[in-house]
Design an enzyme around this catalytic site. Structure first.
Site, mmCIF file in Angstrom:
data_model
loop_
_atom_site.group_PDB
_atom_site.id
_atom_site.type_symbol
_atom_site.label_atom_id
_atom_site.label_comp_id
_atom_site.label_asym_id
_atom_site.label_seq_id
_atom_site.Cartn_x
_atom_site.Cartn_y
_atom_site.Cartn_z
ATOM 1 N N CYS A 281 5.579 -2.307 8.714
ATOM 2 C CA CYS A 281 5.861 -0.946 9.196
ATOM 3 C C CYS A 281 5.711 -0.866 10.714
ATOM 4 O O CYS A 281 4.937 -1.601 11.318
ATOM 5 C CB CYS A 281 4.933 0.055 8.519
ATOM 6 S SG CYS A 281 5.226 0.211 6.746
ATOM 7 N N ASP B 158 0.823 -1.206 0.000
ATOM 8 C CA ASP B 158 0.000 0.000 0.000
ATOM 9 C C ASP B 158 0.860 1.260 0.000
ATOM 10 O O ASP B 158 0.470 2.283 -0.573
ATOM 11 C CB ASP B 158 -0.926 0.005 1.223
ATOM 12 C CG ASP B 158 -2.185 -0.810 0.984
ATOM 13 O OD1 ASP B 158 -2.193 -1.623 0.046
ATOM 14 O OD2 ASP B 158 -3.157 -0.634 1.736
ATOM 15 N N CYS C 285 1.628 -8.393 5.835
ATOM 16 C CA CYS C 285 1.224 -7.025 5.490
ATOM 17 C C CYS C 285 -0.279 -6.854 5.306
ATOM 18 O O CYS C 285 -1.067 -7.772 5.537
ATOM 19 C CB CYS C 285 1.993 -6.586 4.252
ATOM 20 S SG CYS C 285 2.349 -4.807 4.227
ATOM 21 N N ASP C 286 -0.652 -5.662 4.836
ATOM 22 C CA ASP C 286 -2.029 -5.184 4.869
ATOM 23 C C ASP C 286 -3.034 -6.122 4.224
ATOM 24 O O ASP C 286 -4.106 -6.360 4.783
ATOM 25 C CB ASP C 286 -2.118 -3.827 4.152
ATOM 26 C CG ASP C 286 -1.404 -2.720 4.884
ATOM 27 O OD1 ASP C 286 -0.407 -3.009 5.563
ATOM 28 O OD2 ASP C 286 -1.819 -1.557 4.762
ATOM 29 N N LYS C 287 -2.751 -6.605 3.022
ATOM 30 C CA LYS C 287 -3.720 -7.429 2.313
ATOM 31 C C LYS C 287 -3.364 -8.908 2.363
ATOM 32 O O LYS C 287 -4.238 -9.762 2.255
ATOM 33 C CB LYS C 287 -3.833 -6.975 0.852
ATOM 34 C CG LYS C 287 -4.199 -5.513 0.681
ATOM 35 C CD LYS C 287 -5.458 -5.155 1.447
ATOM 36 C CE LYS C 287 -5.752 -3.667 1.404
ATOM 37 N NZ LYS C 287 -4.738 -2.854 2.082
ATOM 38 N N GLU D 262 -6.974 3.617 -0.672
ATOM 39 C CA GLU D 262 -6.618 4.205 0.611
ATOM 40 C C GLU D 262 -6.062 5.607 0.366
ATOM 41 O O GLU D 262 -5.292 5.808 -0.569
ATOM 42 C CB GLU D 262 -5.566 3.307 1.269
ATOM 43 C CG GLU D 262 -5.082 3.721 2.624
ATOM 44 C CD GLU D 262 -4.072 2.714 3.157
ATOM 45 O OE1 GLU D 262 -4.497 1.642 3.621
ATOM 46 O OE2 GLU D 262 -2.865 2.993 3.076
ATOM 47 N N SER E 44 -5.640 4.763 5.590
ATOM 48 C CA SER E 44 -4.543 3.988 6.162
ATOM 49 C C SER E 44 -4.738 3.825 7.657
ATOM 50 O O SER E 44 -5.342 4.675 8.328
ATOM 51 C CB SER E 44 -3.216 4.709 5.900
ATOM 52 O OG SER E 44 -2.185 4.195 6.698
#
Length: 598
Positions: free
Chosen positions: A213, A103, A144-146, A477, A504
């Site tokens: 992150c 992202d 991670c995010d997805k 996002e 985010s």
């Protein structure tokens, strides 16, 4: 010859076609398929397998390893440790990969439209890999995010014995720098406030290691949720990715999946209503990302459990925020693991949690917590904090003295969002929890960015960014917009954003997303005109148009005008004519339903 039952309706012979004895407790899907498909053995032998390998439990090791971002580059080593664990317990691993996108790298350009739909594509790839070949169990590895929600959706869908390995976090950067700071530093460079060398120095040091992150964004929140659901080993979320402890956790996960296969412990026995409620409690305690309102309902849907948006709100009102993690707090995500991680948080929340839920250890959550108290886990993790002059209570507060109460996210409804919208109010100035202002309308995020940089946005404005929902543009996002506002003192506590897109996990400010129905589908957001008055009321949980041309009107008059506008509304032309975004535009569920690929 006697046949032996495995899953209901499935039987296999106790010896394979080579005359090798197969233990009755290990009569497996893979062995049954071998009796039907003799070509498969030949193909596996063609990959260098031994004949002995053919009779072992077949374990899919699915990961998001790849060169897309720091959360994937280190995963080959993690995969290797999982494989070793599987081999040691008599299994045969097969490594398949579908890499997620970042992202951070997709931010602020058309690439972000591909982010959310990639979750469902990755989930489908795990499904295809797990069931297209004769596997008996799955280890999914993602950071991670997805990637994480994709894997959890996929594991729930295929319902084979499975375990998730969170990919860990980056180490803290110099002076607490993190990669999301680059947006406002880039803005300062563009304004001539810092030099090119200063910007480059920050870029070189913001992501000092591999891993997710360093803040409680969507990636770190997802790692917490994986463990909270019971699909990851206790203490596995948020381990700094460079520590050998992370390698050991991967190794143990490879060993543990073999026990799950032996016990026939499948995700449907773990992913109960109580497990999802536990996950929402941890989400509240860590002040987690609003993106979980997209992901958790989509995971629950796979096991036919309905998670309402209001469930997050209601649980958040009961469960206090206990952690001081960035971006809302001062400490990086790795420090939460040093403080004892998810197990330490769960011990604080024992009076709230359902302790009788099953987990991938084969034990209940309550049994896991009792075992971890008796282990050396807390000594091993908390000893790191001495290096930084911190105590674990600096990171995790007791319920009796929390960081805050009243929840971190709120679900708003009203004539602008009859299907709901969400705000992370814990990350917004309390003065903006009740705000009425004139609408400034942008038809896409790129226009909003130009408007911000060009000085169009003034204190008091409610920025409406529409046609950014899942069917219109993939529900991107919008961190860049929020970072510009946060970096301008005159706007940071006076400007709100309302959008059918999303934000985010690092977002700060009064940012309201997931507005449902989305504008592209004719929702009220499509009917807003410049200078309409929009009222945000977080305590009252409402989001409404309350007037026009800067003047408040009665509710009846507002409804009359909106009805008249709707009669003249012309649906926009979708620009996605082919490819995955065209398919997503036709089929995506609404923002507050999880935006899943229906």
């Amino acid at each position: 010859m006697t046949r032996i039952a495995y899953y209901p309706g499935h039987t296999v012979y106790p010896v394979n076609i080579y005359g090798e004895k197969v233990m009755a407790s290990r009569t497996l899907r893979s062995q049954e398929i071998r009796l039907i498909n003799r070509q498969g053995d030949a193909l596996r032998l063609g990959m260098g397998w031994s004949v002995d390998d053919l009779g072992k439990p077949q374990i899919l090791v699915e990961s998001t390893m790849g060169d897309a971002h720091p959360s994937g580059t280190h995963l080959p080593g993690v995969v290797e440790q999982v494989k070793i664990g599987i081999y040691q317990k008599g299994g045969k691993p097969a490594v398949l990969t579908a890499t997620d996108i970042c992202d951070g790298q997709a931010q602020a350009h058309e690439g972000m439209s591909y982010s959310l739909v990639s979750r469902d594509v990755l989930a489908a790839m795990l499904e295809i890999h797990a069931l297209g070949h004769p596997h008996d169990g799955v280890v999914a590895i993602s950071s991670c995010d997805k990637g994480i929600p994709a894997h959890l959706i996929g594991l729930a869908r295929v319902n084979l014995p499975a375990i998730h390995v969170p990919g860990g976090t980056q180490l803290n950067a110099p002076d607490g720098l993190t990669s999301e700071h680059m947006y406002h530093l880039g803005d300062e460079f563009d304004q001539g406030k810092i030099s090119g060398d200063e910007l480059l120095a920050a870029q070189k040091n913001a992501s000092p290691t591999c891993g997710a992150c360093q803040f409680m964004g969507t990636a770190s929140t997802n790692q917490v949720i994986s463990e909270a659901l019971g699909l990851a080993l206790p203490g596995s979320a948020l381990i700094p990715a460079v520590l050998t402890a992370h390698q050991r956790m991967a190794h143990e996960s490879g060993q543990q999946v073999m026990k799950l296969v032996e016990q026939r412990l499948t995700p449907d026995k773990i992913l109960t209503r109580k497990a999802f409620e536990n996950a929402m409690m941890l989400h509240a305690a860590v002040r987690g990302s609003t993106n979980l309102l997209l992901h958790l309902p989509s995971i629950a849907r796979e096991v036919e459990i309905e998670i309402r948006p209001e469930d997050f709100d209601e649980i958040g009102r009961r469960v206090p925020v206990l952690t001081n993690i960035k971006t809302a707090g001062p400490y990086p995500a790795e420090y939460l693991w040093y403080a004892g991680g998810v197990p330490a948080l769960m011990l604080e929340l024992m009076d709230f949690l359902h302790l009788d839920v099953m987990t991938v250890t084969g034990q209940t959550l309550g049994e896991n917590l009792e075992a971890i108290k008796k282990s050396t886990f807390f000594w091993e993790s908390r000893a790191f904090l001495k290096n930084y002059g911190l105590k674990w209570r600096d990171l995790i507060k007791p319920v009796s003295d929390p960081v805050s109460t009243g929840g971190s996210v709120a679900v708003l409804r009203g004539n602008l969002a009859p299907g709901g919208a969400v705000i992370k109010h814990a990350a917004a100035d309390p003065r903006m929890h009740q705000h009425t202002g004139p609408a400034l309308i942008f038809e896409r995020e790129e226009d909003a960015i130009k408007g911000l940089l060009g000085g169009m946005v003034k204190p008091g404005h409610v920025m409406v960014i529409r046609n950014e929902g899942p069917r219109a543009s993939g529900m991107p996002e919008m961190y860049f917009c929020t970072s510009i506002i946060a970096s301008r003192p005159e706007l940071a506590s006076s400007v709100a954003i309302v959008t059918d897109g999303r934000f985010s996990g690092a977002t700060k400010g009064p940012c309201i997303g997931h507005v449902t129905p989305e504008a592209y589908m004719g929702g009220p957001l499509a009917l807003v005109q410049p200078n309409d008055l929009i009222r945000i009321d977080v305590p009252g949980r409402t989001l409404d148009i309350v007037g026009f041309a800067g003047r408040e009107e009665s509710l009846a008059e507002v409804e009359r005008v909106l009805t008249e506008r709707k009669s003249r509304w012309i649906p926009p032309v979708n620009t996605h004519k082919r490819g995955i975004l065209a398919a997503y535009s036709r089929m995506a569920a609404g923002p507050m339903e999880g935006a899943y690929f229906a």
